[in-house]
Enzyme design. Structure first.
Site, mmCIF file in Angstrom:
data_model
loop_
_atom_site.group_PDB
_atom_site.id
_atom_site.type_symbol
_atom_site.label_atom_id
_atom_site.label_comp_id
_atom_site.label_asym_id
_atom_site.label_seq_id
_atom_site.Cartn_x
_atom_site.Cartn_y
_atom_site.Cartn_z
ATOM 1 N N HIS A 1 0.809 -1.212 0.000
ATOM 2 C CA HIS A 1 0.000 0.000 0.000
ATOM 3 C C HIS A 1 0.848 1.269 0.000
ATOM 4 C CE1 HIS A 1 -3.768 1.832 -0.140
ATOM 5 N NE2 HIS A 1 -4.348 1.391 0.966
ATOM 6 N N ASP B 1 -2.083 2.106 -4.805
ATOM 7 C CA ASP B 1 -3.315 2.648 -4.233
ATOM 8 C C ASP B 1 -4.428 1.607 -4.308
ATOM 9 O OD1 ASP B 1 -2.066 5.058 -3.763
ATOM 10 O OD2 ASP B 1 -2.651 5.898 -5.715
#
Length: 440
Positions: free
Chosen positions: A411, A415
């Site tokens: 992450h 995204d």
């Protein structure tokens, strides 16, 4: 005769040390040139070390689990003629290696030593007697339970047998302290009080054994890799349901058509083709992230690692350039890599260079998993169990062959939106497998 000190050779580019995981020889063994002496584990793979000379093993240079520096003395071998070590040379400690474990101090000996200081030295003639008493077999000590030969009938008086029946105790499980392992009432009392557990009228003793297993070699590397990934990468995992009926029908038809002439197709070659198509639109997922330098390396070639269970532990062979291979090419190469990983013949370069990984538990898989990313990659695709489930088609529930895919992403660089788009692309391609063969 001379002594040849063989040093740990360079087992890989950039490798400074290796863990000693196995000895194939011991002092006194006769070895020939090219015989395997030991196995070591690097950050990349397990490597066998052959002998450079023939002779007699004099000394091993390290213990199992010890980290040894490249160039440190691995073994000393007595050879004919001159060796490479001067006679009487001081043994060299493995540079950068862990010290050998020392035995725990004998508390009883320390206590006797202290008592000796207070009470005076023990008379010489008394020492042999004391030593003999200390060395007396444990079986002679009161209350010690003698082993009974396996399969032999328990020895016990009729009164002990009658009481055992009333207590629901199977005497075959009760150790006896009498002659020949004879069971007394005291033995029966001790057995019941120490935790004999009645199960279906039979009493079984509690297993209080503890097995100590050192974490070395492949298992240590797996532990370090998993800890590194979880410590550095904030994972986001998306689970999606995929209808597999059309792909499974196509797979069965292709295998039947090319049976015996081409490699058998499993689900994985189709999934590889789907990944190649998906990362073509999203190259940021076919990447490696150097978090120390703060650089993302997006790769043109799709090098797919496939988590493979082996007798030594989890390995991740890498199928390089999946984008340039046919479905059957990938199937054949995948089978070859898996076999090589399991029998230990896989090469170091076949375990490195992955840009995205697939993990699958096959028929043992669950409904969903949360795969751990293979650091420094940024994405991993997990395959779960395929099963028939009721699916609502707008009018009624119909049986459909369904499978969940579980995809985890780094992450820090991926995204949530991009991760979801990737998963939906995989779903679309797997549910409409004809699209896997359409160019453009």
């Amino acid at each position: 005769m001379g002594v040849y000190a063989m040093r740990l050779p360079d087992v890989g580019e950039g490798i400074a040390e290796a863990e000693l995981t196995e000895w194939h020889v011991k002092p006194g063994d006769i070895v020939r040139e090219d015989d395997i002496l030991a196995a070591v584990m690097t950050d990349k793979a397990a490597v066998e070390v052959p002998s450079a000379v023939s002779g007699k093993v004099l000394e091993l240079g390290g213990e199992i689990g010890q980290m040894m520096a490249i160039g440190s003395v691995l073994i000393r071998i007595e050879v004919e003629g001159e060796g490479n070590e001067a006679p009487g040379a001081a043994p060299e400690t493995a540079k950068g290696s862990a010290p050998a474990p020392q035995p725990a101090p004998d508390k009883a000996a320390d206590k006797n030593k202290d008592e000796g200081k207070d009470a005076g030295a023990q008379a010489p003639e008394a020492r042999p007697a004391a030593a003999a008493a200390a060395a007396a077999p444990a079986a002679k000590k009161p209350g010690h339970r003698l082993p009974r030969p396996e399969g032999s009938k328990p020895l016990a008086a009729p009164s002990v047998r009658a009481r055992a029946r009333s207590e629901g105790v199977d005497l075959r499980h009760v150790p006896g302290t009498g002659p020949g392992g004879r069971i007394s009432h005291e033995d029966l009392d001790s057995w019941i009080e120490s935790g004999g557990i009645r199960q279906g009228g039979v009493t079984r003793g509690r297993n209080t054994g503890v097995e100590e297993q050192r974490v070395i070699g492949m298992r240590r590397k797996i532990a370090e890799k998993m800890a590194l990934s979880k410590r550095h990468i904030p994972h986001i995992t998306i689970v999606e349901e995929v209808e597999m009926g059309a792909l499974e029908d196509l797979r069965a038809a292709l295998n039947k058509k090319h049976e015996g002439s081409r490699p058998k197709l499993t689900l994985l070659p189709f999934l590889m083709r789907a990944i190649v198509e998906a990362v073509r639109e999203q190259p940021g997922l076919n990447a490696r992230y150097d978090d120390e330098e703060g650089v993302i390396y997006r790769h043109g070639g799709v090098h797919i690692g496939v988590a493979t269970q082996t007798p030594q532990g989890l390995n991740v062979p890498v199928l390089h350039h999946a984008e340039s291979n046919s479905l059957w090419d990938n199937a054949g190469e995948l089978a070859r890599l898996a076999d090589a990983a399991r029998d230990g013949s896989i090469k170091r370069e076949e375990l490195t260079g992955g840009t995205i990984t697939i993990t699958s538990l096959g028929p043992l898989g669950a409904i969903a998993t949360t795969p751990i990313i293979n650091h420094p990659e940024v994405a991993i695709v997990g395959v779960n169990k395929m099963q028939i489930r009721p699916v609502w088609d707008g009018q009624q529930f119909r049986p459909r062959k369904m499978m969940n895919i579980s995809c985890s992403f780094d992450h820090r660089v991926i995204d949530g939106w991009d991760a979801a788009v990737f998963v939906q692309k995989l779903k679309s391609l797997l549910e409409n497998p004809a699209m896997l063969f359409v160019e453009g």
